[in-house]
Motif scaffolding. Structure first.
Motif, short mmCIF file in Angstrom:
data_model
loop_
_atom_site.label_atom_id
_atom_site.label_comp_id
_atom_site.label_asym_id
_atom_site.label_seq_id
_atom_site.Cartn_x
_atom_site.Cartn_y
_atom_site.Cartn_z
N ASP A 21 1.05 -1.11 -0.09
CA ASP A 21 0.12 -0.41 0.09
C ASP A 21 0.87 1.43 0.39
O ASP A 21 0.43 2.44 -1.06
N ALA A 22 2.32 1.02 0.67
CA ALA A 22 2.97 1.80 0.82
C ALA A 22 3.55 2.48 -0.33
O ALA A 22 3.71 3.53 -0.78
N LEU A 23 4.21 1.33 -0.60
CA LEU A 23 4.35 1.03 -2.55
C LEU A 23 3.68 1.80 -3.48
O LEU A 23 4.05 1.75 -4.64
N GLY A 24 1.98 1.56 -3.13
CA GLY A 24 1.89 1.98 -4.32
C GLY A 24 1.26 1.25 -5.39
O GLY A 24 0.85 1.29 -6.64
N GLY A 25 1.02 -0.06 -5.16
CA GLY A 25 0.74 -0.93 -5.26
C GLY A 25 0.50 -2.32 -5.37
O GLY A 25 -1.06 -2.18 -4.21
N ARG A 73 6.32 3.60 -10.83
CA ARG A 73 7.34 3.02 -11.64
C ARG A 73 8.94 2.99 -10.54
O ARG A 73 10.08 2.00 -10.64
N PRO A 74 9.06 4.31 -10.14
CA PRO A 74 10.13 4.59 -8.90
C PRO A 74 9.91 3.50 -7.93
O PRO A 74 11.10 3.51 -6.47
N ASN A 75 9.07 2.79 -7.94
CA ASN A 75 9.08 1.31 -6.07
C ASN A 75 8.86 0.13 -6.71
O ASN A 75 9.19 0.02 -5.92
N VAL A 76 10.20 -0.09 -7.79
CA VAL A 76 10.05 -1.17 -8.99
C VAL A 76 10.97 -1.74 -8.05
O VAL A 76 10.88 -2.95 -7.37
N GLU A 77 11.70 -0.96 -6.80
CA GLU A 77 12.96 -1.99 -6.51
C GLU A 77 12.55 -2.74 -5.38
O GLU A 77 12.84 -4.00 -4.63
N ALA A 78 11.38 -1.49 -4.49
CA ALA A 78 11.05 -2.79 -3.01
C ALA A 78 10.08 -3.55 -3.05
O ALA A 78 10.71 -4.13 -2.71
N SER A 79 8.89 -2.48 -4.74
CA SER A 79 8.41 -3.97 -4.73
C SER A 79 9.08 -5.40 -4.83
O SER A 79 8.53 -6.55 -5.25
N VAL A 80 10.32 -5.90 -5.83
CA VAL A 80 10.63 -6.93 -7.17
C VAL A 80 11.62 -7.90 -5.39
O VAL A 80 10.98 -8.36 -4.95
N GLU A 81 11.27 -6.84 -4.18
CA GLU A 81 12.22 -7.45 -3.03
C GLU A 81 11.26 -8.24 -2.01
O GLU A 81 11.25 -9.68 -2.08
N ILE A 82 10.00 -7.47 -2.13
CA ILE A 82 8.79 -8.67 -1.88
C ILE A 82 8.05 -9.90 -2.78
O ILE A 82 7.84 -11.11 -2.47
N LEU A 83 8.85 -9.50 -4.19
CA LEU A 83 8.11 -10.58 -5.17
C LEU A 83 8.97 -12.11 -5.18
O LEU A 83 9.03 -13.26 -4.96
N ALA A 84 10.39 -11.33 -4.84
CA ALA A 84 11.47 -12.47 -4.28
C ALA A 84 11.61 -13.88 -2.92
O ALA A 84 11.49 -14.25 -3.20
N GLY A 85 10.70 -12.56 -2.27
CA GLY A 85 10.81 -12.97 -0.69
C GLY A 85 9.13 -13.78 -0.73
O GLY A 85 9.31 -15.04 -0.50
N THR A 86 7.99 -13.53 -1.99
CA THR A 86 7.31 -14.94 -2.64
C THR A 86 7.00 -15.82 -2.56
O THR A 86 6.74 -16.92 -2.39
#
Length: 572
Positions: free
Chosen positions: A210-214, A233-246
């Motif tokens: 939610d904080a990342l807008g995704g 787009r500016p928050n892709v890096e943080a979201s990929v971390e979550i993607l890799a985690g799941t």
């Protein structure tokens, strides 16, 4: 059919700048207003009346004035006015400059207009906002592919937008399940983006996205599993971390597994009959084979599933060489960098696990019958035959054109471009037989094989006629060549559907990811359109003849399926 009432019709005839009222006055009161409609129009618009209705007009100012007379008489002493009793917009021009200043100061105190620091307008442009460049100076987006050292393929295409879709597609699905792991893929889909080692609480994952807008998505099928995030787009890096985690480090606790088991039970209770009919086609057409195993977890299999079984299945099937990291709306170099950072630790294959092999499924044909209550009281019927799969070469595109040509829908389909109103099943089934509630063609394609069929629904007493009409359309495809007008419409509609769908960032991501995972390359739009334009009427007839030469598969679900022909009747 819905139509305007007599009163609404009269109102629509009045200018929009006036407020109109229709009054049917008594004879003694009809002398004051004037009549605005002629006797001819009155006879046409109001056939049951002897004279036209009387219309009076008044403007908004007069209505406001009359509506506020009472309040003016009640409040005569301006010294007794309070800020809550008066018109704060001063439409009546009754306040002095001092009173207006008092109201303005009160609004300044009570209404907060200062922006949060996160949304404050800065004097300079943020670094993550790309410069404005003319379209003519931008490079034409291309699909770019890079293979990492561990075999993971990274594929992307730029969209020049401010939102990015990024995800991972893995080459495993429910066809790899055994009797001991039945339903694992269904549970994996529901367990996606829950607790992981970086975020032990699933609520933290939701709050972070939610904080990342995704937002997050997960989808399983018989052959592939997909995880993806759609984020600013500016928050892709943080979201990929979550993607890799799941994907790589999910916790999958006992509590989470029990919770999703309850979700599966609820889903099974509310499962639409169309979904059960589709599952029945697969089970009957590929009996006791990988593609004939249930994709959705059956309730009786839930007792065998636990965190250990799910983790073991994941470890056996997650390998870098069978995965694709795909994205739409990102620079390719940036995606490769993120792939190296978060996914380079995945081994090509884990030698400590026995990887389940894909065994080709042989089509056999068969029958699935399920009698249960439906909301509409209809009987659903689907009849299908075998066609080639994703790797059938020149037969794939003609099969898709044939499906579009048949088209179809239901009796409440809305019209308009691309809605199939001129497709064959719509013209020759839904518009011809009053009892046909729906009739629609479909395909269910897999790597080595696929199903092509027609489904429909009707009242139980018409289900036999419905099945007969479906079989007649299959027979017609094998004998009569499609007219040029029909095939031109089908080719154009298929191109329109595909190209318009690819305008969606989510669809573009999924398309490039699945093509790379399935074929190892992505076919260009120009090549695809050329293949569609090359399809001939002879190609469609040949596809139909090959399909009908295989044993039929019939699936039916409904309140009363006794009148639906059996497999033996159809095969004979």
């Amino acid at each position: 059919m819905f139509s305007l009432s007599k009163f609404a019709k009269a109102s629509l005839k009045c200018p929009t700048s006036h407020r109109c009222a229709i009054r049917f006055l008594s004879p003694c009161a009809q002398s004051q207003p004037t009549r605005s409609l002629s006797s001819t129009s009155a006879q046409y618009e109001y056939p049951n009346r002897n004279e036209a209705p009387i219309i009076t007009r008044s403007n908004a100012k007069e209505n406001v004035s009359s509506a506020t007379d009472d309040s003016r008489t009640r409040i005569k002493d301006k010294s007794r006015l309070t800020l809550d009793d008066v018109d704060k917009f001063d439409d009546r021009k009754e306040f002095s400059s001092t009173e207006r200043d008092e109201i303005r100061e009160k609004q300044k105190r009570e209404i907060k207009t200062s922006l949060s620091p996160l949304h404050k307008i800065m004097p300079t442009k943020p670094d993550h906002i790309p410069p404005n460049i003319q379209n003519s100076k931008l490079d034409v987006p291309e699909t770019m592919v890079t293979t990492l050292s561990n075999g993971l393929r990274v594929v992307s295409q730029e969209t020049y937008g401010q939102v990015t879709t990024v995800g991972v597609l893995a080459d495993f699905g429910s066809r790899l399940e055994t009797n001991e792991t039945r339903g694992v893929n269904h549970l994996l889909e529901l367990l996606a983006f829950q607790s992981m080692h970086q975020y032990p609480n699933s609520a933290d994952v939701v709050a972070k996205m939610d904080a990342l807008g995704g937002t997050t998505f997960a989808q399983s099928s018989r052959e592939q599993m997909m995880y993806c995030v759609d984020v600013l787009r500016p928050n892709v890096e943080a979201s990929v971390e979550i993607l890799a985690g799941t994907i790589l480090s999910p916790i999958i606790s006992y509590e989470e597994v029990e919770q999703v088991k309850q979700v599966v039970q609820f889903q099974h209770m509310d499962m639409p009959p169309e979904l059960k009919m589709g599952e029945g086609l697969q089970i009957a057409g590929y009996k006791d084979q990988q593609l004939g195993m249930p994709h959705l977890c059956p309730p009786e299999a839930l007792s065998h599933l636990n965190p250990s079984v799910i983790q073991s299945f994941r470890a056996q099937n997650l390998s870098a060489s069978k995965m694709v990291l795909a994205a739409a709306g990102i620079e390719h170099e940036k995606l490769v960098e993120l792939g190296e950072r978060y996914f380079s630790s995945i081994p090509p294959t884990d030698p400590s696990f026995h990887v389940m092999e894909v065994k080709p499924s042989i089509y056999s044909g068969g029958e699935f019958r399920l009698e249960q209550e439906t909301v509409e009281g209809h009987t659903k019927v689907a009849l299908a035959f075998e066609v080639g799969g994703w790797h059938s070469g020149d037969l794939l595109v003609p099969t898709c054109v044939l499906q579009i040509l048949l088209g179809g829908g239901n009796s409440f389909s809305a019209g308009g471009p691309g809605k199939g109103m001129y497709s064959r099943l719509y013209r020759e089934v839904l518009n011809k037989y009053y009892w046909a509630e729906s009739a629609e063609s479909f395909t269910s394609l897999h790597s080595e094989t696929g199903l092509f069929g027609i489904s429909g629904s009707s009242k139980p007493e018409n289900s036999r006629d419905l099945t007969r009409v479906i079989t007649e359309h299959f027979a017609k495809l094998t004998t009569d060549l499609v007219k040029d007008e029909e095939i031109d419409r089908a080719r154009n509609m298929l191109k329109c559907n595909v190209l318009s769908q690819l305008e969606s960032r989510l669809v573009l991501f999924e398309d490039i990811g699945r093509q790379i995972l399935t074929y190892g390359k992505r076919e260009s739009v120009e090549e695809m359109c050329k293949k569609i334009d090359a399809v001939t009427a002879e190609d469609l007839r040949e596809i139909a003849r090959k399909a009908v030469s295989t044993p039929p598969t019939i699936s039916t679900v409904g309140d009363d399926i006794s009148k639906v022909p059996t497999h033996e009747e159809l095969a004979s």
